[in-house]
Design a protein around this motif. Sequence first.
Motif, PDB file in Angstrom:
ATOM      1  N   MET A  41       0.842  -1.203   0.000  1.00 27.67           N
ATOM      2  CA  MET A  41       0.000   0.000   0.000  1.00 27.67           C
ATOM      3  C   MET A  41       0.879   1.256   0.000  1.00 27.67           C
ATOM      4  SD  MET A  41      -2.788   1.212   2.910  1.00 27.67           S
ATOM      5  CE  MET A  41      -4.329   0.465   2.452  1.00 27.67           C
ATOM      6  N   LYS A  42       0.641   2.126  -0.987  1.00 28.10           N
ATOM      7  CA  LYS A  42       1.411   3.374  -1.059  1.00 28.10           C
ATOM      8  C   LYS A  42       0.589   4.491  -0.420  1.00 28.10           C
ATOM      9  CE  LYS A  42       4.260   2.478  -5.107  1.00 28.10           C
ATOM     10  NZ  LYS A  42       4.525   2.815  -6.505  1.00 28.10           N
ATOM     11  N   ILE A  43       1.161   5.142   0.588  1.00 26.90           N
ATOM     12  CA  ILE A  43       0.445   6.161   1.355  1.00 26.90           C
ATOM     13  C   ILE A  43       1.054   7.533   1.092  1.00 26.90           C
ATOM     14  CG2 ILE A  43      -0.236   6.911   3.689  1.00 26.90           C
ATOM     15  CD1 ILE A  43       0.272   3.915   4.547  1.00 26.90           C
ATOM     16  N   TYR A  44       0.183   8.500   0.715  1.00 26.55           N
ATOM     17  CA  TYR A  44       0.621   9.890   0.560  1.00 26.55           C
ATOM     18  C   TYR A  44       0.230  10.622   1.828  1.00 26.55           C
ATOM     19  CZ  TYR A  44       1.377  14.423  -1.709  1.00 26.55           C
ATOM     20  OH  TYR A  44       1.832  15.676  -2.050  1.00 26.55           O
ATOM     21  N   PHE A  45       1.215  11.028   2.631  1.00 28.29           N
ATOM     22  CA  PHE A  45       0.901  11.806   3.831  1.00 28.29           C
ATOM     23  C   PHE A  45       1.020  13.290   3.512  1.00 28.29           C
ATOM     24  CE2 PHE A  45       2.027  14.216   7.598  1.00 28.29           C
ATOM     25  CZ  PHE A  45       0.951  13.897   8.419  1.00 28.29           C
ATOM     26  N   ALA A  46      -0.033  14.056   3.847  1.00 25.67           N
ATOM     27  CA  ALA A  46      -0.031  15.499   3.606  1.00 25.67           C
ATOM     28  C   ALA A  46      -0.067  16.253   4.925  1.00 25.67           C
ATOM     29  CB  ALA A  46      -1.239  15.892   2.758  1.00 25.67           C
ATOM     30  N   GLY A  47       0.827  17.235   5.069  1.00 24.17           N
ATOM     31  CA  GLY A  47       0.857  18.086   6.253  1.00 24.17           C
ATOM     32  C   GLY A  47       1.406  19.447   5.864  1.00 24.17           C
ATOM     33  N   SER A  48       1.155  20.423   6.721  1.00 21.18           N
ATOM     34  CA  SER A  48       1.562  21.798   6.431  1.00 21.18           C
ATOM     35  C   SER A  48       3.079  21.949   6.372  1.00 21.18           C
ATOM     36  CB  SER A  48       0.993  22.724   7.514  1.00 21.18           C
ATOM     37  OG  SER A  48       1.531  24.016   7.385  1.00 21.18           O
ATOM     38  N   ILE A  49       3.562  22.661   5.367  1.00 25.43           N
ATOM     39  CA  ILE A  49       4.986  23.028   5.310  1.00 25.43           C
ATOM     40  C   ILE A  49       5.072  24.555   5.381  1.00 25.43           C
ATOM     41  CG2 ILE A  49       7.139  22.880   4.018  1.00 25.43           C
ATOM     42  CD1 ILE A  49       6.146  20.144   2.938  1.00 25.43           C
ATOM     43  N   ARG A  50       4.759  25.256   4.288  1.00 23.20           N
ATOM     44  CA  ARG A  50       4.858  26.728   4.323  1.00 23.20           C
ATOM     45  C   ARG A  50       3.738  27.355   5.151  1.00 23.20           C
ATOM     46  NH1 ARG A  50       7.028  27.904  -1.870  1.00 23.20           N
ATOM     47  NH2 ARG A  50       8.698  26.370  -1.717  1.00 23.20           N
ATOM     48  N   GLY A  51       2.657  26.627   5.387  1.00 26.27           N
ATOM     49  CA  GLY A  51       1.568  27.133   6.240  1.00 26.27           C
ATOM     50  C   GLY A  51       1.977  27.224   7.706  1.00 26.27           C
ATOM     51  N   GLY A  52       3.085  26.534   8.055  1.00 26.58           N
ATOM     52  CA  GLY A  52       3.585  26.565   9.437  1.00 26.58           C
ATOM     53  C   GLY A  52       3.972  25.162   9.890  1.00 26.58           C
ATOM     54  N   ARG A  53       5.091  25.064  10.639  1.00 24.32           N
ATOM     55  CA  ARG A  53       5.646  23.764  11.010  1.00 24.32           C
ATOM     56  C   ARG A  53       5.371  23.398  12.459  1.00 24.32           C
ATOM     57  NH1 ARG A  53       6.395  20.027   7.884  1.00 24.32           N
ATOM     58  NH2 ARG A  53       8.423  19.300   8.614  1.00 24.32           N
ATOM     59  N   GLN A  54       4.365  24.023  13.089  1.00 21.50           N
ATOM     60  CA  GLN A  54       4.092  23.786  14.509  1.00 21.50           C
ATOM     61  C   GLN A  54       3.737  22.330  14.826  1.00 21.50           C
ATOM     62  OE1 GLN A  54       2.422  25.788  12.389  1.00 21.50           O
ATOM     63  NE2 GLN A  54       0.245  25.925  12.840  1.00 21.50           N
ATOM     64  N   ASP A  55       3.266  21.570  13.833  1.00 24.03           N
ATOM     65  CA  ASP A  55       2.870  20.182  14.071  1.00 24.03           C
ATOM     66  C   ASP A  55       3.859  19.172  13.491  1.00 24.03           C
ATOM     67  OD1 ASP A  55       0.624  20.898  15.467  1.00 24.03           O
ATOM     68  OD2 ASP A  55      -0.756  20.676  13.789  1.00 24.03           O
ATOM     69  N   ALA A  56       5.055  19.626  13.122  1.00 26.07           N
ATOM     70  CA  ALA A  56       6.013  18.745  12.439  1.00 26.07           C
ATOM     71  C   ALA A  56       6.337  17.489  13.259  1.00 26.07           C
ATOM     72  CB  ALA A  56       7.295  19.510  12.102  1.00 26.07           C
ATOM     73  N   ALA A  57       6.478  17.616  14.574  1.00 25.53           N
ATOM     74  CA  ALA A  57       6.835  16.460  15.409  1.00 25.53           C
ATOM     75  C   ALA A  57       5.698  15.425  15.413  1.00 25.53           C
ATOM     76  CB  ALA A  57       7.143  16.913  16.837  1.00 25.53           C
ATOM     77  N   LEU A  58       4.468  15.902  15.406  1.00 26.52           N
ATOM     78  CA  LEU A  58       3.310  15.007  15.336  1.00 26.52           C
ATOM     79  C   LEU A  58       3.253  14.307  13.971  1.00 26.52           C
ATOM     80  CD1 LEU A  58       0.614  13.929  16.486  1.00 26.52           C
ATOM     81  CD2 LEU A  58      -0.483  15.990  15.580  1.00 26.52           C
ATOM     82  N   TYR A  59       3.524  15.064  12.891  1.00 29.34           N
ATOM     83  CA  TYR A  59       3.552  14.450  11.551  1.00 29.34           C
ATOM     84  C   TYR A  59       4.529  13.275  11.544  1.00 29.34           C
ATOM     85  CZ  TYR A  59       1.532  18.954   9.900  1.00 29.34           C
ATOM     86  OH  TYR A  59       0.765  20.077   9.702  1.00 29.34           O
ATOM     87  N   GLU A  60       5.694  13.500  12.167  1.00 28.27           N
ATOM     88  CA  GLU A  60       6.731  12.466  12.210  1.00 28.27           C
ATOM     89  C   GLU A  60       6.201  11.221  12.937  1.00 28.27           C
ATOM     90  OE1 GLU A  60       9.436  11.880  10.887  1.00 28.27           O
ATOM     91  OE2 GLU A  60      10.429  10.409  12.162  1.00 28.27           O
ATOM     92  N   GLN A  61       5.462  11.405  14.035  1.00 21.48           N
ATOM     93  CA  GLN A  61       4.886  10.258  14.769  1.00 21.48           C
ATOM     94  C   GLN A  61       3.857   9.521  13.908  1.00 21.48           C
ATOM     95  OE1 GLN A  61       3.392  12.502  18.275  1.00 21.48           O
ATOM     96  NE2 GLN A  61       4.728  11.175  19.506  1.00 21.48           N
ATOM     97  N   ILE A  62       3.021  10.293  13.215  1.00 20.12           N
ATOM     98  CA  ILE A  62       1.986   9.669  12.367  1.00 20.12           C
ATOM     99  C   ILE A  62       2.640   8.883  11.235  1.00 20.12           C
ATOM    100  CG2 ILE A  62       0.014  10.116  10.842  1.00 20.12           C
ATOM    101  CD1 ILE A  62      -0.537  12.674  12.520  1.00 20.12           C
TER     102      ILE A  62
END
Lengths: 142, 142
Positions: free
Chosen positions: A1-22
């Motif tokens: 299964m190929k998964i495309y994960f989408a998260g904010s980059i230029r909109g702000g990186r406040q959730d980057a650590a959570l993205y990494e966990q997900i």
Amino acid sequence: MKIYFAGSIRGGRQDAALYEQIIQYLKSFGEVLTEHVGDPALTSAGDDGPNDQFIHDRDLKWLQSSDVIVAEVTAVSMGVGYEIGRAVEMGKPVLCLFREGPKHNLSAMIAGSKDVVLIHYSDIEELKKPLQGNLFSFKASK
Amino acid sequence: MKIYFAGSIRGGRQDAALYEQIIQYLKSFGEVLTEHVGDPALTSAGDDGPNDQFIHDRDLKWLQSSDVIVAEVTAVSMGVGYEIGRAVEMGKPVLCLFREGPKHNLSAMIAGSKDVVLIHYSDIEELKKPLQGNLFSFKASK
């Protein structure tokens, strides 16, 4: 299964650590094409490619080749909205993850779309069960 | 010519007065389906319909019936990104309007997309000429 994960980059990186966990959790179900979205070294300058056209075309190819899109939609991001819109119109399954909060205001275009599955959660542990359930049901319906 | 104007609602209403000016100008070229986006009474609560599904489905019908999408992309908005993504995938002409500024950081998914026309501008007067030129060329190519 190929998964495309989408998260904010230029909109702000406040959730980057959570993205990494997900992303780490998603890797137990398949290949995550966009692992760089969780990279703590990636800032809101969004310089994850030599230029914007390269970034767009690379990400779009990944989106087109993916089996499922998982988007964290709490941090407001134009790019995440764009990716969800294109994926919905392509007919791909889209899972949106949203954390309730006093300053969090999800767009009606995401919250009101019958073409995405919306999961409300508060932390990674609460997210795992519904994420797993939905990924299994997408896999089974293929 | 049916024009779908997209601007931030729940992402923030800091540009609402400018949206109103752009919509007034667009009305000289055709019917603007989403005139409420420039309404100063519409706040970031985004309560422009009885519920989110109603808002999504109404806006999507307008998007599908439109001849051209004009999106102001300076204020970061998940909904505007979603609308642009769906419109691009539908093969509709999309015009994106962006004001340069120290705190403005346009997504690579918009700035790098060959499927949208991007206009950089600083105020409504500077915007009129390129907006008119592009609307006329879309009309001519139909």
